[in-house]
Motif scaffolding. Structure first.
Motif, PDB file in Angstrom:
ATOM      1  N   LEU A 162      64.326  -5.382  64.120  1.00 16.82           N
ATOM      2  CA  LEU A 162      65.007  -6.122  63.052  1.00 16.82           C
ATOM      3  C   LEU A 162      66.509  -6.218  63.317  1.00 16.82           C
ATOM      4  O   LEU A 162      67.134  -7.243  63.007  1.00 16.82           O
ATOM      5  N   ALA A 163      67.094  -5.149  63.887  1.00 19.71           N
ATOM      6  CA  ALA A 163      68.523  -5.192  64.228  1.00 19.71           C
ATOM      7  C   ALA A 163      68.799  -6.279  65.267  1.00 19.71           C
ATOM      8  O   ALA A 163      69.802  -7.006  65.180  1.00 19.71           O
ATOM      9  N   LEU A 164      67.924  -6.393  66.247  1.00 13.66           N
ATOM     10  CA  LEU A 164      68.088  -7.455  67.249  1.00 13.66           C
ATOM     11  C   LEU A 164      67.937  -8.828  66.600  1.00 13.66           C
ATOM     12  O   LEU A 164      68.673  -9.768  66.922  1.00 13.66           O
ATOM     13  N   LEU A 165      66.981  -8.952  65.667  1.00 16.40           N
ATOM     14  CA  LEU A 165      66.771 -10.221  64.980  1.00 16.40           C
ATOM     15  C   LEU A 165      67.971 -10.582  64.107  1.00 16.40           C
ATOM     16  O   LEU A 165      68.235 -11.767  63.859  1.00 16.40           O
ATOM     17  N   ALA A 166      68.706  -9.581  63.662  1.00 10.21           N
ATOM     18  CA  ALA A 166      69.877  -9.825  62.810  1.00 10.21           C
ATOM     19  C   ALA A 166      71.138 -10.124  63.599  1.00 10.21           C
ATOM     20  O   ALA A 166      72.167 -10.482  63.004  1.00 10.21           O
ATOM     21  N   THR A 167      71.078 -10.006  64.933  1.00  9.97           N
ATOM     22  CA  THR A 167      72.304 -10.171  65.715  1.00  9.97           C
ATOM     23  C   THR A 167      72.199 -11.152  66.880  1.00  9.97           C
ATOM     24  O   THR A 167      73.210 -11.732  67.288  1.00  9.97           O
ATOM     25  N   ILE A 168      71.007 -11.381  67.435  1.00  7.59           N
ATOM     26  CA  ILE A 168      70.900 -12.160  68.668  1.00  7.59           C
ATOM     27  C   ILE A 168      70.522 -13.627  68.463  1.00  7.59           C
ATOM     28  O   ILE A 168      71.176 -14.513  69.016  1.00  7.59           O
ATOM     29  N   PRO A 169      69.471 -13.967  67.715  1.00  5.65           N
ATOM     30  CA  PRO A 169      69.031 -15.374  67.643  1.00  5.65           C
ATOM     31  C   PRO A 169      70.081 -16.286  67.016  1.00  5.65           C
ATOM     32  O   PRO A 169      71.023 -15.842  66.357  1.00  5.65           O
ATOM     33  N   ARG A 170      69.890 -17.591  67.233  1.00  3.41           N
ATOM     34  CA  ARG A 170      70.791 -18.567  66.606  1.00  3.41           C
ATOM     35  C   ARG A 170      70.630 -18.533  65.094  1.00  3.41           C
ATOM     36  O   ARG A 170      71.605 -18.594  64.353  1.00  3.41           O
ATOM     37  N   VAL A 171      69.372 -18.480  64.635  1.00  6.04           N
ATOM     38  CA  VAL A 171      69.091 -18.320  63.212  1.00  6.04           C
ATOM     39  C   VAL A 171      68.779 -16.847  62.987  1.00  6.04           C
ATOM     40  O   VAL A 171      67.724 -16.356  63.375  1.00  6.04           O
ATOM     41  N   LYS A 172      69.705 -16.139  62.388  1.00  6.37           N
ATOM     42  CA  LYS A 172      69.620 -14.686  62.301  1.00  6.37           C
ATOM     43  C   LYS A 172      69.084 -14.216  60.943  1.00  6.37           C
ATOM     44  O   LYS A 172      69.327 -14.853  59.910  1.00  6.37           O
ATOM     45  N   LEU A 173      68.366 -13.109  60.984  1.00  9.53           N
ATOM     46  CA  LEU A 173      68.044 -12.389  59.761  1.00  9.53           C
ATOM     47  C   LEU A 173      69.357 -11.915  59.151  1.00  9.53           C
ATOM     48  O   LEU A 173      70.170 -11.297  59.859  1.00  9.53           O
ATOM     49  N   PRO A 174      69.625 -12.205  57.865  1.00 17.62           N
ATOM     50  CA  PRO A 174      70.884 -11.738  57.272  1.00 17.62           C
ATOM     51  C   PRO A 174      71.053 -10.233  57.432  1.00 17.62           C
ATOM     52  O   PRO A 174      70.104  -9.469  57.213  1.00 17.62           O
ATOM     53  N   MET A 175      72.239  -9.821  57.839  1.00 15.08           N
ATOM     54  CA  MET A 175      72.499  -8.405  58.063  1.00 15.08           C
ATOM     55  C   MET A 175      72.215  -7.580  56.811  1.00 15.08           C
ATOM     56  O   MET A 175      71.701  -6.456  56.895  1.00 15.08           O
ATOM     57  N   SER A 176      72.526  -8.149  55.645  1.00 12.77           N
ATOM     58  CA  SER A 176      72.295  -7.409  54.401  1.00 12.77           C
ATOM     59  C   SER A 176      70.820  -7.125  54.177  1.00 12.77           C
ATOM     60  O   SER A 176      70.448  -6.052  53.682  1.00 12.77           O
ATOM     61  N   LEU A 177      69.950  -8.062  54.589  1.00  2.00           N
ATOM     62  CA  LEU A 177      68.522  -7.870  54.398  1.00  2.00           C
ATOM     63  C   LEU A 177      67.941  -6.923  55.442  1.00  2.00           C
ATOM     64  O   LEU A 177      66.978  -6.195  55.159  1.00  2.00           O
ATOM     65  N   PHE A 178      68.514  -6.916  56.652  1.00  2.00           N
ATOM     66  CA  PHE A 178      68.110  -5.915  57.640  1.00  2.00           C
ATOM     67  C   PHE A 178      68.391  -4.513  57.111  1.00  2.00           C
ATOM     68  O   PHE A 178      67.520  -3.634  57.114  1.00  2.00           O
ATOM     69  N   VAL A 179      69.622  -4.305  56.670  1.00  2.00           N
ATOM     70  CA  VAL A 179      70.009  -2.985  56.160  1.00  2.00           C
ATOM     71  C   VAL A 179      69.153  -2.606  54.954  1.00  2.00           C
ATOM     72  O   VAL A 179      68.637  -1.482  54.855  1.00  2.00           O
ATOM     73  N   ALA A 180      68.974  -3.546  54.040  1.00  2.00           N
ATOM     74  CA  ALA A 180      68.207  -3.259  52.822  1.00  2.00           C
ATOM     75  C   ALA A 180      66.762  -2.914  53.147  1.00  2.00           C
ATOM     76  O   ALA A 180      66.187  -1.998  52.554  1.00  2.00           O
ATOM     77  N   SER A 181      66.153  -3.623  54.088  1.00  2.00           N
ATOM     78  CA  SER A 181      64.741  -3.388  54.421  1.00  2.00           C
ATOM     79  C   SER A 181      64.520  -1.983  54.972  1.00  2.00           C
ATOM     80  O   SER A 181      63.557  -1.302  54.608  1.00  2.00           O
ATOM     81  N   VAL A 182      65.399  -1.549  55.866  1.00  2.00           N
ATOM     82  CA  VAL A 182      65.282  -0.199  56.420  1.00  2.00           C
ATOM     83  C   VAL A 182      65.475   0.846  55.326  1.00  2.00           C
ATOM     84  O   VAL A 182      64.689   1.801  55.208  1.00  2.00           O
ATOM     85  N   LEU A 183      66.501   0.662  54.508  1.00  2.00           N
ATOM     86  CA  LEU A 183      66.786   1.642  53.463  1.00  2.00           C
ATOM     87  C   LEU A 183      65.693   1.671  52.395  1.00  2.00           C
ATOM     88  O   LEU A 183      65.351   2.745  51.880  1.00  2.00           O
ATOM     89  N   MET A 184      65.149   0.506  52.050  1.00  2.00           N
ATOM     90  CA  MET A 184      64.133   0.466  51.000  1.00  2.00           C
ATOM     91  C   MET A 184      62.893   1.263  51.390  1.00  2.00           C
ATOM     92  O   MET A 184      62.333   1.996  50.579  1.00  2.00           O
ATOM     93  N   LEU A 185      62.452   1.109  52.621  1.00  2.00           N
ATOM     94  CA  LEU A 185      61.277   1.861  53.043  1.00  2.00           C
ATOM     95  C   LEU A 185      61.593   3.352  53.109  1.00  2.00           C
ATOM     96  O   LEU A 185      60.828   4.183  52.596  1.00  2.00           O
ATOM     97  N   ALA A 186      62.723   3.706  53.724  1.00  2.00           N
ATOM     98  CA  ALA A 186      63.062   5.116  53.907  1.00  2.00           C
ATOM     99  C   ALA A 186      63.247   5.823  52.575  1.00  2.00           C
ATOM    100  O   ALA A 186      62.684   6.905  52.334  1.00  2.00           O
ATOM    101  N   TYR A 187      64.032   5.225  51.682  1.00  2.00           N
ATOM    102  CA  TYR A 187      64.325   5.893  50.413  1.00  2.00           C
ATOM    103  C   TYR A 187      63.230   5.664  49.378  1.00  2.00           C
ATOM    104  O   TYR A 187      63.112   6.437  48.428  1.00  2.00           O
ATOM    105  N   GLY A 188      62.420   4.619  49.560  1.00  2.00           N
ATOM    106  CA  GLY A 188      61.248   4.483  48.709  1.00  2.00           C
ATOM    107  C   GLY A 188      60.277   5.622  48.961  1.00  2.00           C
ATOM    108  O   GLY A 188      59.759   6.250  48.021  1.00  2.00           O
ATOM    109  N   ASN A 189      60.019   5.920  50.233  1.00  2.00           N
ATOM    110  CA  ASN A 189      59.163   7.058  50.567  1.00  2.00           C
ATOM    111  C   ASN A 189      59.733   8.363  50.031  1.00  2.00           C
ATOM    112  O   ASN A 189      59.000   9.221  49.524  1.00  2.00           O
ATOM    113  N   LEU A 190      61.056   8.520  50.148  1.00  2.00           N
ATOM    114  CA  LEU A 190      61.690   9.742  49.634  1.00  2.00           C
ATOM    115  C   LEU A 190      61.534   9.839  48.116  1.00  2.00           C
ATOM    116  O   LEU A 190      61.230  10.907  47.581  1.00  2.00           O
TER     117      LEU A 190
END
Length: 437
Positions: free
Chosen positions: A76-104
């Motif tokens: 997801l980090a690569l998808l947020a930084t390399i392609p011409r049409v990028k995954l928004p950085m905010s959604l990359f960060v949010a997706s990782v945090l949501m899973l990690a802290y949701g489990n917690l």
């Protein structure tokens, strides 16, 4: 502190590395790639291994769970930084945090309670807080506009989707959950218009309240409740509050109709299974067409296609009307004697697939009329006469459901597939009825 809680805390710590992504730029993948390499090839014993090891990891002598989590974040980090049409950085960060802290959050609640609803609520709460914070942090670091209602709305959607996937997948499938959150929120972010504070507060507050009520009175399982709430919020994001109210009217009225005189229906052999609590399959069977319609509406709004907009509005309302008509006709009609098979009009036993009663047909027509009335007031129908098309779609869908029940249900199609085809018939029926109006 149990080992599972410590492990969830460790994963949350790794997930927190995502907050460095805006500062790292194109190197945002590096921390997670390093963790994946260490987990897969270096750490095979000692305190770190014991902290992150899941039961299967000990057998393999490798931290497969951590490696999979980190690899998903790397991708997801690569998808947020390399392609011409990028995954928004905010959604990359949010997706990782949501899973990690949701489990917690789920593990924290699980330390004090064994109630599945409470642990699910803990997951959603942890994911919501972490997802909102992650988006705010990225906006602050990158000096972009702080859209708190939108951030909160997206975090709620992501938390609900993640919780739903976690109820149906294994813990080892966390990478799939993370990627699913990211792509779902990316799509919503592209298609959704501006989300006001009122829409965010209304959508989040009311859907959660109604979802809890549905679970508390037994009209939906936990998975069914999560699915219904997620779809309601999605309708709000892509259509607006009016779309949410039309859709939620089916969940509310249909759920109450299912519980109405349930003991009597159970004794007659016509009651829904699981004490009337509808699961994900049932909810999706009745709502998949409306979901496609609201996504199509959002797309036409983006490209400005008026005819397409009208058709998708009618498809949405027609499919909901069909679901409502079918549910009320079945739940009310099942209480009356002398049902007749719709294909031959011969009397059959109560509960026979494809059997109808005149009382049930009237209840179904009333249900379709309720949705048509709500659509007239709340949706951008092409004309007031289109409400009759919505009602027509409801009746068509209800009739198709009965015909399928009398002919192919059980032999090749299950109840959920029949519900899907009936709502599809309702959507197409509403569009066809509207054309000559």
């Amino acid at each position: 502190m149990t080992s599972t809680l410590r492990r969830a805390g460790g994963f949350a710590g790794v997930g927190t590395l995502a907050l460095a992504a805006p500062s790292l730029g194109s190197a945002a993948f590096v921390p997670f790639a390093a963790v994946a390499l260490l987990a897969a090839f270096v750490i095979d014993d000692g305190p770190l291994f014991e902290l992150f090891a899941r039961p299967g990891d000990r057998k393999d002598g490798r931290l497969n769970g951590l490696a999979g989590f980190a690899l998903a974040a790397t991708g997801l980090a690569l998808l947020a930084t390399i392609p011409r049409v990028k995954l928004p950085m905010s959604l990359f960060v949010a997706s990782v945090l949501m899973l990690a802290y949701g489990n917690l959050g789920a593990k924290l609640v699980g330390e004090r309670s064994t109630d599945d609803f409470l642990t699910t609520a803990g997951f959603v709460a942890g994911a919501f807080l972490a997802g909102t914070f992650g988006q705010v942090a990225v906006a602050s670091i990158s000096d972009t506009i702080l859209l708190l209602p939108r951030f909160a709305f997206l975090a709620t959607l992501g938390g609900l989707l993640a919780a739903l996937l976690r109820t149906t997948l294994y813990e080892r499938d966390d990478p799939l959950v993370m990627v699913s959150i990211a792509f779902a929120l990316w799509g919503v972010d592209v298609l959704a218009g501006q989300i006001s504070t009122l829409e965010a507060a209304f959508g989040i507050g009311l859907t959660i309240a109604l979802g809890y009520a549905a679970y508390a009175i037994g009209t939906a399982s936990i998975a069914g409740m999560l699915t219904g709430v997620f779809l309601g919020l999605l309708a709000t994001a892509l259509g607006g509050i009016g779309w949410f109210i039309v859709l939620i009217s089916f969940f509310g009225i249909g759920g109450l109709a299912t519980k109405f005189r349930y003991d009597q229906k159970e004794s007659r052999g016509v009651a829904e299974e699981n004490e009337g609590a509808r699961g994900t399959g049932n909810v999706l069977g009745n709502s998949a067409v409306s979901l496609v319609a609201v996504v199509g509406f959002a797309l036409t709004q983006t490209i400005g296609h008026q005819l397409g907009t009208n058709l998708f509005v009618l498809a949405f309302a027609g499919s909901v009307a069909a679901a409502m008509s079918d549910t009320l006709s079945s739940e009310i009609g099942g209480l009356y004697d002398n049902p007749r098979l719709i294909t031959t009009f011969k009397r059959v036993s109560p509960g026979t697939d494809g059997a109808v009663t005149w009382q049930g047909e009237i209840a179904g027509i009333v249900g379709g009329a309720i949705v048509a009335g709500l659509a007239l007031v709340l949706l951008p129908l092409p004309s007031p006469l289109a409400a009759f098309a919505v009602l027509g779609g409801g009746i068509i869908g209800m009739t198709v459901d009965s015909l399928l029940g009398a002919t192919v249900e059980g032999a090749g199609l299950g109840n959920q597939a029949v519900n899907f085809l009936a709502t599809l018939a309702g959507a197409l029926g509403a569009m066809l009825v509207w054309l000559p109006l």
